[in-house]
Motif scaffolding. Structure first.
Motif, PDB file in Angstrom:
ATOM      1  N   ARG A   1     -22.725   7.781  39.473  1.00 29.65           N
ATOM      2  CA  ARG A   1     -22.551   8.420  40.782  1.00 29.65           C
ATOM      3  C   ARG A   1     -21.300   7.899  41.477  1.00 29.65           C
ATOM      4  N   LEU A   2     -21.083   6.592  41.378  1.00 30.85           N
ATOM      5  CA  LEU A   2     -19.898   5.988  41.991  1.00 30.85           C
ATOM      6  C   LEU A   2     -18.623   6.536  41.369  1.00 30.85           C
TER       7      LEU A   2
ATOM      8  N   GLY B   1     -15.585   9.581  43.136  1.00 34.12           N
ATOM      9  CA  GLY B   1     -14.165   9.336  43.365  1.00 34.12           C
ATOM     10  C   GLY B   1     -13.885   8.482  44.582  1.00 34.12           C
ATOM     11  N   GLN B   2     -14.881   7.780  45.088  1.00 33.53           N
ATOM     12  CA  GLN B   2     -14.730   6.966  46.289  1.00 33.53           C
ATOM     13  C   GLN B   2     -14.664   5.489  45.927  1.00 33.53           C
ATOM     14  N   ARG B   3     -14.047   4.737  46.807  1.00 36.83           N
ATOM     15  CA  ARG B   3     -14.078   3.288  46.650  1.00 36.83           C
ATOM     16  C   ARG B   3     -15.464   2.767  47.016  1.00 36.83           C
ATOM     17  N   LEU B   4     -15.778   1.594  46.481  1.00 31.67           N
ATOM     18  CA  LEU B   4     -17.129   1.061  46.655  1.00 31.67           C
ATOM     19  C   LEU B   4     -17.562   0.937  48.116  1.00 31.67           C
ATOM     20  N   PRO B   5     -16.726   0.398  49.041  1.00 32.72           N
ATOM     21  CA  PRO B   5     -17.197   0.279  50.438  1.00 32.72           C
ATOM     22  C   PRO B   5     -17.580   1.626  51.054  1.00 32.72           C
TER      23      PRO B   5
ATOM     24  N   HIS C   1     -23.755   6.449  50.716  1.00 29.85           N
ATOM     25  CA  HIS C   1     -24.912   6.518  49.815  1.00 29.85           C
ATOM     26  C   HIS C   1     -25.744   5.240  49.947  1.00 29.85           C
ATOM     27  N   TRP C   2     -26.053   4.901  51.186  1.00 28.92           N
ATOM     28  CA  TRP C   2     -26.795   3.663  51.421  1.00 28.92           C
ATOM     29  C   TRP C   2     -28.203   3.724  50.825  1.00 28.92           C
TER      30      TRP C   2
ATOM     31  N   LEU D   1     -31.571   1.047  44.426  1.00 28.43           N
ATOM     32  CA  LEU D   1     -31.173   0.232  43.275  1.00 28.43           C
ATOM     33  C   LEU D   1     -31.647  -1.209  43.450  1.00 28.43           C
ATOM     34  N   VAL D   2     -31.518  -1.747  44.663  1.00 27.76           N
ATOM     35  CA  VAL D   2     -31.940  -3.122  44.922  1.00 27.76           C
ATOM     36  C   VAL D   2     -33.460  -3.238  44.910  1.00 27.76           C
TER      37      VAL D   2
END
Length: 230
Positions: free
Chosen positions: A67-68, A72-76, A82-83, A89-90
């Motif tokens: 998904r990341l 095409g977005q940076r992680l931050p 997508h919080w 995931l956690v």
């Protein structure tokens, strides 16, 4: 790469994997149930349950990475937008919170919705409450069963506590005493309020629509009161 193309690829990926990952979350919950409840079984089954949980979590992690990349977005920025994916995931036991996306992904393969909007909201809230309540009961039981001064001694006690917490009744006959248990309790209270509000609001909206349609039809017999001559 064009932003619209990236969004399309991400949407297609989500449509393909949401339902398999939902079944994977149920397998994760089943493995966790064995780890918590089946303390008297042979060790091999507990180890297999742990292996199943790890395998499912790796599948969730792989999906998160894909998904990341497709976004095409940076992680931050991805974390901000997508919080819920990050939270799931956690804490994989919270995957029931993604039931709306699961339903959307399945519904995109059909021509039209099989349930009305109000029925969908009530069904979503009901299934989510059941899965979250069961997962919360498992987690609290694991944290509380051996704690000093605990009032939750059996899984039945934990299920009863989960029911009264999600429904915001809160009898107080059984309560968590550990820090982990109380943290889970706060989360379940918040979820319970949100789900109860969704069901109540949807049911009230449905009733208003029903009465509004009856008012639009007008009284029978041209508005004459019962028993009045023609």
């Amino acid at each position: 790469m064009d932003v619209d193309d990236e969004d399309t690829r991400l949407a297609r990926w989500e449509q393909r994997v949401e339902l398999p990952l939902f079944w994977g979350s149920l397998l994760f919950l089943g493995g966790y149930s064995v780890r918590v409840l089946a303390s008297g079984v042979d060790m091999i089954w507990r180890e297999l349950a742990l292996a199943l949980m790890l395998l499912m979590w790796l599948a969730f992690a792989a999906d998160y990475v894909v998904r990341l990349r497709l976004s095409g977005q940076r992680l931050p920025r991805f974390l901000r937008r997508h919080w819920l994916d990050t939270l799931v995931l956690v804490l994989p036991l919270l995957r029931p919170l993604r039931l709306v996306k699961v339903y959307t992904a399945v519904q995109q393969r059909r021509d039209r919705a099989r349930l009305s909007l109000h029925a969908r909201v009530i069904a979503y809230a009901g299934v989510t409450a059941i899965l979250l309540g069961y997962a919360g009961a498992l987690t609290v039981y694991q944290a509380e069963r051996s704690a000093p001064g605990a009032t939750i001694h059996t899984f039945g006690d934990s299920l009863w506590w989960a029911c009264e917490t999600l429904t915001t009744v809160g009898y107080g006959d059984v309560t968590p005493v550990t820090r982990t248990g109380r943290l889970i309790a706060v989360g379940m209270m918040m979820c319970g309020l949100a789900l109860l509000g969704a069901v109540t609001g949807s049911f009230s909206s449905w009733l208003i629509q029903v009465f509004a349609r009856e008012d639009e039809k007008g009284p029978p017999d041209g508005g004459r009161p019962p028993g009045a001559p023609s």
